[in-house]
Design a protein around this motif. Structure first.
Motif, PDB file in Angstrom:
ATOM      1  N   PRO A 278       0.866  -1.198   0.074  1.00 40.65           N
ATOM      2  CA  PRO A 278      -0.005   0.125   0.163  1.00 40.65           C
ATOM      3  C   PRO A 278       0.814   1.250   0.052  1.00 40.65           C
ATOM      4  O   PRO A 278       0.335   2.275  -0.566  1.00 40.65           O
ATOM      5  N   VAL A 279       2.092   1.166   0.606  1.00 39.42           N
ATOM      6  CA  VAL A 279       2.899   2.307   0.723  1.00 39.42           C
ATOM      7  C   VAL A 279       3.271   2.661  -0.758  1.00 39.42           C
ATOM      8  O   VAL A 279       3.281   4.001  -1.162  1.00 39.42           O
ATOM      9  N   MET A 280       3.877   1.762  -1.520  1.00 41.89           N
ATOM     10  CA  MET A 280       4.399   1.834  -2.542  1.00 41.89           C
ATOM     11  C   MET A 280       3.430   2.213  -3.809  1.00 41.89           C
ATOM     12  O   MET A 280       3.574   3.213  -4.444  1.00 41.89           O
ATOM     13  N   PHE A 281       2.256   1.671  -3.523  1.00 44.88           N
ATOM     14  CA  PHE A 281       1.093   2.030  -4.356  1.00 44.88           C
ATOM     15  C   PHE A 281       0.724   3.505  -4.189  1.00 44.88           C
ATOM     16  O   PHE A 281       0.477   4.444  -5.126  1.00 44.88           O
ATOM     17  N   GLY A 282       0.509   3.926  -2.976  1.00 41.74           N
ATOM     18  CA  GLY A 282       0.077   5.037  -2.604  1.00 41.74           C
ATOM     19  C   GLY A 282       0.943   6.147  -3.017  1.00 41.74           C
ATOM     20  O   GLY A 282       0.427   7.043  -3.643  1.00 41.74           O
ATOM     21  N   LEU A 283       2.246   6.015  -2.638  1.00 42.02           N
ATOM     22  CA  LEU A 283       2.971   7.235  -3.150  1.00 42.02           C
ATOM     23  C   LEU A 283       3.368   6.987  -4.710  1.00 42.02           C
ATOM     24  O   LEU A 283       3.437   8.410  -5.017  1.00 42.02           O
ATOM     25  N   GLY A 284       3.420   6.080  -5.130  1.00 42.93           N
ATOM     26  CA  GLY A 284       3.754   6.039  -6.559  1.00 42.93           C
ATOM     27  C   GLY A 284       2.395   6.566  -7.220  1.00 42.93           C
ATOM     28  O   GLY A 284       2.570   7.560  -8.329  1.00 42.93           O
ATOM     29  N   PHE A 285       1.297   6.282  -6.886  1.00 42.08           N
ATOM     30  CA  PHE A 285       0.200   7.116  -7.620  1.00 42.08           C
ATOM     31  C   PHE A 285       0.069   8.458  -7.348  1.00 42.08           C
ATOM     32  O   PHE A 285      -0.081   9.303  -8.234  1.00 42.08           O
ATOM     33  N   LEU A 286       0.501   8.896  -6.129  1.00 41.50           N
ATOM     34  CA  LEU A 286       0.370  10.264  -5.991  1.00 41.50           C
ATOM     35  C   LEU A 286       1.525  11.020  -6.937  1.00 41.50           C
ATOM     36  O   LEU A 286       1.195  12.100  -7.640  1.00 41.50           O
ATOM     37  N   LEU A 287       2.751  10.385  -7.055  1.00 40.92           N
ATOM     38  CA  LEU A 287       3.747  11.053  -8.082  1.00 40.92           C
ATOM     39  C   LEU A 287       3.251  10.923  -9.497  1.00 40.92           C
ATOM     40  O   LEU A 287       3.178  12.133 -10.186  1.00 40.92           O
ATOM     41  N   LEU A 288       2.990   9.814  -9.734  1.00 37.86           N
ATOM     42  CA  LEU A 288       2.430   9.629 -11.431  1.00 37.86           C
ATOM     43  C   LEU A 288       1.557  10.704 -11.751  1.00 37.86           C
ATOM     44  O   LEU A 288       1.290  11.078 -12.883  1.00 37.86           O
ATOM     45  N   SER A 289       0.149  10.662 -10.777  1.00 35.18           N
ATOM     46  CA  SER A 289      -1.013  11.272 -11.109  1.00 35.18           C
ATOM     47  C   SER A 289      -0.872  12.977 -11.142  1.00 35.18           C
ATOM     48  O   SER A 289      -1.347  13.442 -12.085  1.00 35.18           O
ATOM     49  N   THR A 290       0.110  13.095 -10.101  1.00 39.82           N
ATOM     50  CA  THR A 290       0.314  14.753 -10.104  1.00 39.82           C
ATOM     51  C   THR A 290       1.059  15.151 -11.446  1.00 39.82           C
ATOM     52  O   THR A 290       0.723  16.062 -11.859  1.00 39.82           O
ATOM     53  N   ALA A 291       1.931  14.325 -11.872  1.00 40.44           N
ATOM     54  CA  ALA A 291       2.671  14.621 -13.000  1.00 40.44           C
ATOM     55  C   ALA A 291       1.907  14.616 -14.210  1.00 40.44           C
ATOM     56  O   ALA A 291       1.925  15.808 -15.164  1.00 40.44           O
ATOM     57  N   LYS A 292       1.162  13.450 -14.308  1.00 39.59           N
ATOM     58  CA  LYS A 292       0.038  13.511 -15.331  1.00 39.59           C
ATOM     59  C   LYS A 292      -0.964  14.924 -15.600  1.00 39.59           C
ATOM     60  O   LYS A 292      -1.080  15.196 -16.615  1.00 39.59           O
ATOM     61  N   ILE A 293      -1.275  15.080 -14.344  1.00 39.50           N
ATOM     62  CA  ILE A 293      -2.497  16.266 -14.063  1.00 39.50           C
ATOM     63  C   ILE A 293      -1.726  17.682 -14.532  1.00 39.50           C
ATOM     64  O   ILE A 293      -2.415  18.446 -15.305  1.00 39.50           O
ATOM     65  N   ILE A 294      -0.294  17.629 -14.383  1.00 36.80           N
ATOM     66  CA  ILE A 294       0.282  18.920 -14.647  1.00 36.80           C
ATOM     67  C   ILE A 294       0.413  19.035 -16.233  1.00 36.80           C
ATOM     68  O   ILE A 294       0.077  19.799 -16.779  1.00 36.80           O
ATOM     69  N   GLY A 295       0.530  17.738 -16.648  1.00 37.67           N
ATOM     70  CA  GLY A 295       0.481  17.654 -18.318  1.00 37.67           C
ATOM     71  C   GLY A 295      -0.713  18.168 -18.982  1.00 37.67           C
ATOM     72  O   GLY A 295      -1.014  18.797 -20.012  1.00 37.67           O
ATOM     73  N   ILE A 296      -1.770  17.440 -18.522  1.00 37.11           N
ATOM     74  CA  ILE A 296      -3.127  17.646 -18.879  1.00 37.11           C
ATOM     75  C   ILE A 296      -3.786  19.289 -18.626  1.00 37.11           C
ATOM     76  O   ILE A 296      -3.963  19.871 -19.415  1.00 37.11           O
ATOM     77  N   SER A 297      -3.106  20.018 -17.400  1.00 31.81           N
ATOM     78  CA  SER A 297      -3.327  21.289 -17.354  1.00 31.81           C
ATOM     79  C   SER A 297      -2.490  22.062 -18.228  1.00 31.81           C
ATOM     80  O   SER A 297      -2.980  23.153 -18.830  1.00 31.81           O
ATOM     81  N   GLY A 298      -1.374  21.533 -18.796  1.00 29.59           N
ATOM     82  CA  GLY A 298      -0.520  22.261 -19.707  1.00 29.59           C
ATOM     83  C   GLY A 298      -1.287  22.176 -21.126  1.00 29.59           C
ATOM     84  O   GLY A 298      -1.321  23.282 -21.956  1.00 29.59           O
ATOM     85  N   ARG A 299      -1.918  21.179 -21.590  1.00 32.18           N
ATOM     86  CA  ARG A 299      -2.549  21.133 -22.877  1.00 32.18           C
ATOM     87  C   ARG A 299      -3.610  22.084 -22.790  1.00 32.18           C
ATOM     88  O   ARG A 299      -3.833  22.969 -23.794  1.00 32.18           O
ATOM     89  N   VAL A 300      -4.612  22.300 -21.299  1.00 33.37           N
ATOM     90  CA  VAL A 300      -5.506  23.235 -21.391  1.00 33.37           C
ATOM     91  C   VAL A 300      -4.786  24.698 -21.380  1.00 33.37           C
ATOM     92  O   VAL A 300      -5.433  25.498 -22.027  1.00 33.37           O
ATOM     93  N   ALA A 301      -3.667  24.912 -20.805  1.00 28.28           N
ATOM     94  CA  ALA A 301      -3.138  26.147 -20.679  1.00 28.28           C
ATOM     95  C   ALA A 301      -2.763  26.631 -22.183  1.00 28.28           C
ATOM     96  O   ALA A 301      -2.742  27.999 -22.486  1.00 28.28           O
ATOM     97  N   GLU A 302      -2.350  25.802 -22.928  1.00 22.38           N
ATOM     98  CA  GLU A 302      -1.929  26.222 -24.214  1.00 22.38           C
ATOM     99  C   GLU A 302      -2.978  26.320 -25.239  1.00 22.38           C
ATOM    100  O   GLU A 302      -3.192  27.535 -25.892  1.00 22.38           O
ATOM    101  N   TYR A 303      -4.254  25.692 -24.868  1.00 23.00           N
ATOM    102  CA  TYR A 303      -5.494  26.000 -25.494  1.00 23.00           C
ATOM    103  C   TYR A 303      -5.989  27.417 -25.197  1.00 23.00           C
ATOM    104  O   TYR A 303      -6.530  28.120 -26.059  1.00 23.00           O
ATOM    105  N   LEU A 304      -6.022  27.719 -23.942  1.00 20.25           N
ATOM    106  CA  LEU A 304      -6.253  29.191 -23.512  1.00 20.25           C
ATOM    107  C   LEU A 304      -5.226  30.184 -24.003  1.00 20.25           C
ATOM    108  O   LEU A 304      -5.305  31.319 -23.610  1.00 20.25           O
ATOM    109  N   GLY A 305      -4.340  30.008 -24.695  1.00 12.56           N
ATOM    110  CA  GLY A 305      -3.028  30.712 -24.947  1.00 12.56           C
ATOM    111  C   GLY A 305      -2.296  31.385 -23.964  1.00 12.56           C
ATOM    112  O   GLY A 305      -1.636  32.350 -24.066  1.00 12.56           O
ATOM    113  N   ILE A 306      -2.121  30.431 -22.645  1.00 10.56           N
ATOM    114  CA  ILE A 306      -1.269  31.006 -21.754  1.00 10.56           C
ATOM    115  C   ILE A 306      -0.019  30.674 -21.917  1.00 10.56           C
ATOM    116  O   ILE A 306       0.973  31.449 -21.676  1.00 10.56           O
ATOM    117  N   ILE A 307       0.202  29.720 -22.791  1.00  7.82           N
ATOM    118  CA  ILE A 307       1.956  28.979 -22.853  1.00  7.82           C
ATOM    119  C   ILE A 307       1.944  28.526 -24.208  1.00  7.82           C
ATOM    120  O   ILE A 307       0.989  28.417 -25.055  1.00  7.82           O
TER     121      ILE A 307
END
Lengths: 511, 48
Positions: A278-307
């Protein structure tokens, strides 16, 4: 200027921790697996930090930018690889290591099949090959990030990070790697989580980001960015491709990756392994999902003309999608937070680089020189000397190659993951769980897996960009290492059955 | 409808199936792994 001071502070801090840890190294076992004495949390962070590389901090965000939620399976597959590494292999190998003085996976294979030379050497050579390929990829990532974020010279960045990692790995072996990984792991987990929260809040919250994502109608995978998969025939997001990549290759391949599985012998208390999943899965998911959400936010930010993403330095007409995290952070985060992003990315890259350097050194000095060439009769002093020389040589060599990355590098890195999956998983799994597995079967299985993955990968993946998307089954693209995995598994099973039958016949004749 | 589920059936702006795979599935896996660790601990304790 503040970024530079922080980077220097971080690098000096890592060197001090590493050199301090080196005082604990008194034997080969101390250098190779920290004397099997790591505590629960240091071990947990070592596993996480070994897994989290530049590819995680940059590549996962890049994939989130490109494909949105359609590749979210990655967020389950990567943490599950650590869970499988512990459940399938760690519990057994750690106990065997304590009982029989096993220090590496090569030691286990030699012990299991009573073969001190061929099997051990073959396994060590494959392990060293994978480590070299991964190391080149890590140095390329370091160079690109320093260039984009700090404006440093690409080559200077590689040289500086090489010197620092070499200094503490050569001095302190796995003690230094585990202690620095503990700090690096905390920096990456904290940094990615805080960055994701601040970035998403800045863009109006996760619900707003997801809603805007559905409005995007241009660019790669538009229309599927908020769906869990795409059409059957579309490369990368086809259900069959997602299954072969994130359902098989990533979780099973990373579970036996040499720089990850060799850690399992270093945990002090075997009985505490049951708390790790559970420790490995919990920390691993936290890391991986935050990185992915940052990328998804990047696509949105580009669409909105921010970057606007910079162009790719190697592939004409493409964007440098792996730069989405630092580019987005620079655009939307306060300067005081943004400057820490450099350290977060650096910590992610270096935490894998140091473990890969050590894995290579141990393969050469302990597995090949000490156990194969010197037949177990060399002194601890000599092994440590060769180990350190091998680490310096491979560090300098891979950094030198990374300074002018060959066009095949992307293909080679994907190939390395495929080789772990096709070469080691069947070998280790069947060796541990099927008593009839024979030494020759494992040797043949490893060779067949290794060679067939390279051949199929080359044919299917069209270097230098290949992900193996040209290989199709029933009209759907599949990820190429599956072929090598099947070939290796079938080889081990058939050769084992034939050899067992042969032995039975010989025994009956003798009786 | 509450603040998470919109009238169109989306949760956090995502279709139900995407939300289930992205957030509900990992939460369930984490819960199962935690329960397994606790059960193993109890079994280990009773043997002693």
């Amino acid at each position: 200027m503040t970024e530079l001071l922080l980077v220097i502070l971080y690098l000096v801090g890592m060197m001090i921790v590493g050199i301090y840890a080196s005082r604990k190294v008194r034997s080969i076992s101390d250098f190779v697996n920290a004397g099997g004495s790591l505590g629960f949390w240091v071990f947990s962070l070592l596993m996480i930090a070994s897994l989290v590389s530049g590819m995680t901090a940059l590549g996962v965000a890049g994939l989130g930018y490109v494909s949105g939620y359609a590749t979210w399976w990655e967020q389950l597959a990567v943490p599950l690889s650590l869970v499988l590494s512990i459940l399938l292999f760690g519990m057994k190998l750690n106990r065997l290591a304590k009982e029989n003085g096993i220090l590496t996976v090569q030691d286990y294979l030699a012990f299991r099949f009573n073969d001190t030379k061929g099997l051990r050497a073959a396994s060590a050579i494959f392990s060293a090959f994978v480590s070299v390929v991964y190391l080149i990829g890590q140095y390329v990532a370091i160079g690109i990030i320093f260039k984009i974020v700090l404006g440093w010279d690409y080559r200077l960045a590689i040289v500086v990070s090489l010197i620092v990692t070499l200094a503490y790995v050569v001095a302190g072996g796995l003690f230094a790697v585990s202690w620095t990984s503990f700090i690096q792991g905390l920096i990456v987990i904290g940094g990615l989580t805080v960055s994701a929260i601040l970035i998403v809040n800045n863009l109006g919250g996760l619900e707003h980001v997801n809603k805007v994502l559905t409005e995007i109608s241009e660019g790669p995978f538009a229309g599927y960015l908020n769906k869990p998969w795409g059409p059957w025939e579309v490369p990368l997001i086809s259900p069959l491709f997602l299954f072969t990549l994130f359902g098989l290759t990533v979780p099973l391949g990373l579970a036996v990756a040499p720089h990850i599985i060799n850690n399992v012998m270093s945990l002090k208390d075997t009985s505490r392994m049951k708390y790790l999943p559970p420790v490995m899965f919990g920390l691993g998911f936290l890391l991986l999902s935050t990185a992915k959400i940052i990328g998804i936010s990047g696509r949105v930010a580009e669409y909105l003309g921010i970057i606007t993403l910079p162009s790719h330095p190697v592939i004409p007409g493409s964007k440098l999608t792996d730069a989405i995290f630092p580019v987005l952070a620079k655009a939307v985060l306060p300067y005081e937070v943004y400057v820490f992003i450099v350290v977060v990315i650096l910590a992610a890259v270096m935490s894998t680089t140091d473990r890969l350097l050590l894995t290579f050194g141990v393969n050469i000095a302990y597995d090949i020189y000490h156990n194969v060439i010197a037949k177990g009769n060399s002194s601890a002093k000599k092994i440590n000397l060769i180990n350190r020389a091998a680490i310096v040589c491979v560090g300098v060599l891979t950094a030198y190659i990374a300074m002018s990355p060959p066009p095949l590098i992307a293909w080679l890195i994907w190939l390395a993951l495929g080789i772990m999956f096709s070469t080691w998983f069947p070998t280790l799994f069947l060796s541990l769980y099927w008593r009839k597995t024979t030494r020759n079967a494992v040797l043949w299985g490893m060779f067949v897996g290794f060679i067939s993955t390279i051949i199929v990968g080359y044919a299917a993946a069209k270097p230098p960009l290949g992900l193996g998307i040209n290989l199709t089954v029933a009209g759907a693209p599949i990820y190429f290492p599956v072929i090598g995995f099947l070939a290796s598994t079938v080889t081990i099973v058939i050769v084992s059955i034939i050899e067992n039958l042969k032995m039975r016949v010989e025994n009956e004749v003798l009786e | 409808m509450n603040c998470f589920i919109s009238d169109s059936g989306n949760i956090l702006g995502l279709p139900l199936i995407t939300f289930t795979i992205a957030f509900a599935t990992p939460a369930t896996i984490f819960l199962i792994l935690t329960l397994l660790a606790v059960v193993k601990r109890r079994r280990g304790g009773s043997r002693k």
